[in-house]
Design a protein around this motif. Structure first.
Motif, short mmCIF file in Angstrom:
data_model
loop_
_atom_site.label_atom_id
_atom_site.label_comp_id
_atom_site.label_asym_id
_atom_site.label_seq_id
_atom_site.Cartn_x
_atom_site.Cartn_y
_atom_site.Cartn_z
N ALA A 156 25.60 8.75 -6.29
CA ALA A 156 25.44 9.58 -5.42
C ALA A 156 25.59 11.36 -6.61
CB ALA A 156 27.72 10.27 -5.58
N VAL A 157 25.66 10.97 -7.43
CA VAL A 157 24.57 11.92 -9.22
C VAL A 157 23.74 12.08 -8.94
CG1 VAL A 157 25.14 12.51 -10.78
CG2 VAL A 157 27.04 11.90 -10.68
N LEU A 158 23.31 11.05 -8.79
CA LEU A 158 21.57 10.78 -9.07
C LEU A 158 20.47 11.14 -7.40
CD1 LEU A 158 19.16 9.62 -10.41
CD2 LEU A 158 19.09 7.50 -9.19
N ASP A 159 21.40 11.48 -6.46
CA ASP A 159 21.07 11.57 -5.00
C ASP A 159 20.89 13.56 -5.68
OD1 ASP A 159 20.27 9.39 -4.25
OD2 ASP A 159 22.23 8.78 -2.58
N ALA A 160 21.87 13.34 -5.81
CA ALA A 160 22.51 14.96 -5.62
C ALA A 160 21.40 15.83 -7.40
CB ALA A 160 23.26 15.63 -6.96
N VAL A 161 20.39 15.08 -7.82
CA VAL A 161 19.84 15.70 -9.04
C VAL A 161 18.25 15.37 -8.04
CG1 VAL A 161 18.63 15.00 -11.04
CG2 VAL A 161 20.92 15.20 -10.62
N ILE A 162 18.09 14.01 -7.03
CA ILE A 162 17.41 13.89 -6.94
C ILE A 162 16.33 14.77 -5.16
CG2 ILE A 162 16.56 11.97 -8.16
CD1 ILE A 162 16.79 10.16 -5.91
N ASN A 163 17.84 15.54 -4.75
CA ASN A 163 17.61 15.78 -3.44
C ASN A 163 17.75 14.82 -2.62
OD1 ASN A 163 18.09 17.88 -2.06
ND2 ASN A 163 16.29 19.07 -2.10
N ASN A 164 18.44 13.83 -2.13
CA ASN A 164 17.43 12.60 -1.39
C ASN A 164 18.46 12.94 -0.42
OD1 ASN A 164 17.34 9.99 -0.07
ND2 ASN A 164 18.68 9.01 -1.46
N GLY A 165 17.12 13.42 0.59
CA GLY A 165 17.37 13.42 2.53
C GLY A 165 17.64 12.76 3.33
N ASP A 166 18.03 10.99 2.39
CA ASP A 166 18.26 10.08 3.67
C ASP A 166 19.05 9.40 3.46
OD1 ASP A 166 18.05 8.68 6.16
OD2 ASP A 166 16.25 7.65 5.71
N THR A 188 12.77 12.97 -0.84
CA THR A 188 13.56 13.63 -2.48
C THR A 188 12.42 14.48 -2.79
OG1 THR A 188 12.29 11.44 -3.35
CG2 THR A 188 14.64 11.04 -2.87
N PHE A 189 13.04 15.15 -3.66
CA PHE A 189 12.50 16.38 -4.50
C PHE A 189 11.95 17.10 -3.72
CE2 PHE A 189 11.73 12.30 -6.66
CZ PHE A 189 13.11 12.52 -8.32
N ASN A 190 12.28 17.86 -3.17
CA ASN A 190 12.31 18.80 -1.94
C ASN A 190 12.52 20.08 -3.10
OD1 ASN A 190 11.85 21.34 0.26
ND2 ASN A 190 10.71 19.19 1.50
N VAL A 191 11.56 21.19 -2.53
CA VAL A 191 12.21 22.15 -3.72
C VAL A 191 13.34 23.42 -2.83
CG1 VAL A 191 9.99 23.48 -4.47
CG2 VAL A 191 10.63 23.92 -1.93
N ASP A 192 13.36 22.55 -1.35
CA ASP A 192 14.59 23.37 -1.06
C ASP A 192 15.90 21.93 -0.73
OD1 ASP A 192 13.63 25.23 0.19
OD2 ASP A 192 12.49 24.11 1.81
N ASP A 193 17.09 22.18 -0.07
CA ASP A 193 18.14 21.39 -0.33
C ASP A 193 18.18 20.96 0.69
OD1 ASP A 193 20.79 20.40 -0.65
OD2 ASP A 193 21.82 22.51 0.01
N LYS A 194 18.01 19.85 0.59
CA LYS A 194 17.70 18.73 1.35
C LYS A 194 19.28 17.08 1.22
CE LYS A 194 13.89 19.73 3.79
NZ LYS A 194 14.31 20.37 4.69
N LEU A 195 19.21 17.12 1.11
CA LEU A 195 20.74 16.37 0.35
C LEU A 195 22.10 16.22 2.05
CD1 LEU A 195 22.01 14.82 -1.79
CD2 LEU A 195 24.09 16.30 -2.06
N ARG A 196 21.09 14.86 2.03
CA ARG A 196 21.92 14.21 3.59
C ARG A 196 22.12 12.87 2.81
NH1 ARG A 196 18.41 14.26 8.44
NH2 ARG A 196 17.35 13.26 7.07
N THR A 197 24.00 12.36 2.95
CA THR A 197 24.52 11.14 2.46
C THR A 197 25.55 10.37 3.36
OG1 THR A 197 24.88 9.90 0.36
CG2 THR A 197 25.14 12.54 1.00
N LEU A 198 25.61 9.29 2.67
CA LEU A 198 26.83 8.71 3.21
C LEU A 198 27.82 9.13 2.30
CD1 LEU A 198 25.89 5.79 5.03
CD2 LEU A 198 26.37 7.69 5.99
N LEU A 199 27.57 9.19 0.84
CA LEU A 199 28.25 9.64 -0.24
C LEU A 199 29.08 10.44 -0.51
CD1 LEU A 199 25.84 7.16 -2.70
CD2 LEU A 199 28.15 6.91 -0.92
N TRP A 200 29.84 11.52 0.27
CA TRP A 200 30.57 12.09 0.16
C TRP A 200 32.07 12.39 -0.33
CZ3 TRP A 200 27.72 16.33 -0.43
CH2 TRP A 200 26.27 16.58 -0.17
N GLY A 201 32.01 11.46 0.05
CA GLY A 201 34.06 10.61 -0.43
C GLY A 201 34.35 11.64 -2.13
N TRP A 202 33.54 11.85 -2.82
CA TRP A 202 33.57 12.54 -3.87
C TRP A 202 33.54 13.80 -4.00
CZ3 TRP A 202 31.02 7.80 -4.46
CH2 TRP A 202 31.73 6.79 -5.39
#
Length: 272
Positions: A156-166, A188-202
């Motif tokens: 979840a932390v890595l996805d936030a860093v790389i801005n994972n959209g999927d 990933t790595f878009n300059v705009d906020d694209k974070l979409r994930t199933l790992l929102w539990g935290w």
């Protein structure tokens, strides 16, 4: 598809095997939206199975430059390695039978390990984190939960860093030896906020101490001229690398897992 062979212990690393080995196409992963080819790779007497995603088989996206998804997959691997968490399988960019593309070590998931579940309760049970309610047919809903697992939390932390959209459930590959790998990092790595994930539990919870330490170390490796920053500059635009630095800084400053922005769908579709 047959189970992939493990790379035997030897002097050829997984990265060298993928980068220098002879690729032979064995089949195609039909479920994928882009061209994904299942291959074998052999080099100096060692062999394994891998995934080859040629750039020529990428479908254009409105919010990403054409022909850049393979580079983003490699950049995600480089970031994962820099954290020391080893969450992304070895991945390289190379020429193949259908031109340049991403080549990644095939990971055989352990089907007995479950990281996601739908439950009829309104609250997650012990050892699980709630994502949200989902329609399951006939007017019924169920609570989507994911495991409260340190490996997923790091992801979840890595996805936030790389801005994972999927980040979908099917991208999570736990293995019989206790490791967790994550795949499909083209958006990933878009300059705009694209974070979409199933790992929102935290979401909104304080970052674990080990994650904060890792982010601090990562920030130092992303300074201009550092080896990681130089490598990423070969794969991403300068604006994308600068946005990456910004996301690491924001996470460190906030000290918590990010919350959904509200400006972009928080969960990918389909979620699995």
């Amino acid at each position: 598809m047959p189970a992939p062979e493990r790379i035997p212990p030897g002097r050829v690393s997984s990265v060298d095997l993928l980068a220098k080995g002879e690729l032979t196409v064995r089949g195609r992963v039909r479920e994928a939206s882009n061209a994904v080819l299942y291959c074998s790779v052999s080099y100096e007497g060692e062999q394994a199975h891998c995934v080859y995603k040629p750039v020529a088989g990428e479908r254009p996206l409105w919010d990403f430059p054409d022909g850049t998804l393979a580079q983003r997959e490699v950049a995600a691997y480089e970031l994962s390695e820099a954290t020391g968490w080893g969450l992304v399988p070895p991945t390289v960019l190379r020429d193949g039978p259908y031109g340049q593309g991403m080549v990644q070590l095939w990971i055989e998931a352990d089907p007995s390990e479950s990281l996601l579940a739908l439950v009829e309760d309104e609250e997650p049970g012990e050892g699980w984190k709630a994502v949200g309610f989902a329609e399951v047919g006939e007017g019924r809903t169920a609570l989507l939960v994911h495991a409260d697992d340190v490996r997923l939390r790091r992801l979840a932390v890595l996805d936030a860093v790389i801005n994972n959209g999927d980040r979908k459930g099917g991208h999570l590959l736990p293995t019989a030896d206790g490791n967790l790998y994550a795949i499909d990092h083209g958006v990933t790595f878009n300059v705009d906020d694209k974070l979409r994930t199933l790992l929102w539990g935290w979401a909104g919870e304080p970052l674990p101490a080990d994650a904060s330490r890792t982010l601090t170390e990562l920030a130092a490796t992303l300074t201009e001229g550092a080896p990681l920053a130089t490598r990423l500059a070969e794969l991403l635009t300068s604006a994308e690398v600068e946005a990456l630095r910004g996301r690491v800084g924001v996470l460190l400053g906030a000290g918590v897992h990010p919350l959904p922005s509200g400006e972009w769908p928080a969960i990918p579709w389909p979620p699995v």
